[in-house]
Each structure stands twice: as structure tokens, then as C-alpha cells.
Scaffold this motif. Structure first.
Motif, short mmCIF file in Angstrom:
data_model
loop_
_atom_site.label_atom_id
_atom_site.label_comp_id
_atom_site.label_asym_id
_atom_site.label_seq_id
_atom_site.Cartn_x
_atom_site.Cartn_y
_atom_site.Cartn_z
N ALA A 1 10.12 4.55 -0.15
CA ALA A 1 9.98 5.86 -0.80
C ALA A 1 11.21 6.22 -1.63
O ALA A 1 11.08 6.66 -2.78
N LEU A 2 12.39 6.03 -1.07
CA LEU A 2 13.61 6.39 -1.80
C LEU A 2 13.89 5.41 -2.93
O LEU A 2 14.38 5.81 -4.00
N LYS B 1 5.06 11.42 5.00
CA LYS B 1 4.58 11.49 6.38
C LYS B 1 4.22 10.10 6.89
O LYS B 1 3.12 9.86 7.34
N HIS B 2 5.16 9.21 6.82
CA HIS B 2 4.90 7.82 7.19
C HIS B 2 4.68 7.62 8.68
O HIS B 2 4.01 6.70 9.09
N TRP B 3 5.27 8.46 9.50
CA TRP B 3 5.20 8.26 10.95
C TRP B 3 3.82 8.56 11.52
O TRP B 3 3.51 8.16 12.62
N VAL B 4 2.98 9.25 10.77
CA VAL B 4 1.66 9.65 11.27
C VAL B 4 0.87 8.42 11.74
O VAL B 4 0.18 8.48 12.75
N LEU C 1 0.83 -1.21 0.00
CA LEU C 1 0.00 0.00 0.00
C LEU C 1 0.86 1.26 0.00
O LEU C 1 0.57 2.22 -0.71
N PHE C 2 1.92 1.24 0.79
CA PHE C 2 2.79 2.41 0.86
C PHE C 2 3.49 2.63 -0.48
O PHE C 2 3.63 3.76 -0.94
#
Length: 102
Positions: A65-66, A50-53, A25-26
Motif C-alpha cells: 500500500a505505501l 483494511k487488510h487485516w479483515v 490482487l492487493f
């Protein structure tokens, strides 16, 4: 104060231990965000992650992401990954270096 007309942002899914398809999903959310990035402007755009949310582990999120960002690396525009503290910045730099070396 970012000098940008657009800011592309993505949120990671709610972390449920990693066994509920969170990584997939990410990655999909990140790919969609990058597609929007390229459609909006040929100029550099900030990309907020904003993954930590929702409790997504920072190391896992940075790899996804990278890694996705590097797949788009031959583009004509620059991507700026915005970090919110020095620890986050160091983690992103370390992950990016490892991804580029592999």
C-alpha cells in the motif's frame, strides 16, 4: 470524526498463505483505490487500508500500500493513511521510512 466528503477504502484479499496471487490482487485493489482518490477530489482524502479483515499480514500489506502510494507521490493532493492503533501507526511509519530510503 474525519472532515472529509469522501473516504477511499480498500480491503486486502483473503490471505491463503501468499501463494495464490494475494500480493498482486492487493496491489491492483490499492491502485484502483488511488485512482478513485484522484478522480474524486483535489483536496486531501483519508485512505483506509483494511487488510487485516481477511488475515493479510500487516507488514506485507503496508509495503504494497505505501509503495503504491509513493508512486503517486508527485500528485497535487495529500494522502492520509488512517491507522487504528499505535502498533499499526509505528509499523506504517517504519515501512514508509524504509521505502523512502531505498
Amino acid at each position: 470524526n474525519l472532515n472529509a466528503s469522501w473516504i477511499i477504502s480498500t480491503f486486502g484479499p483473503v490471505w491463503k498463505g501468499g501463494e495464490q496471487g494475494e500480493a498482486e490482487l492487493f496491489e491492483v485493489a490499492t491502485r484502483i483505490a488511488y485512482r478513485l482518490l484522484y478522480k474524486k477530489s483535489p483536496n486531501p482524502l483519508p485512505f483506509l487500508q483494511k487488510h487485516w479483515v481477511y488475515g493479510y499480514p500487516k507488514l506485507d500489506a503496508a509495503n504494497i500500500a505505501l509503495g503504491t502510494m509513493l508512486q503517486y507521490g508527485n500528485s497535487l493532493i495529500d494522502i492520509f493513511v488512517c491507522c487504528f492503533d499505535e502498533h499499526d501507526f509505528a509499523l506504517q511509519q517504519e515501512v514508509l521510512a524504509e521505502l523512502k530510503a531505498s
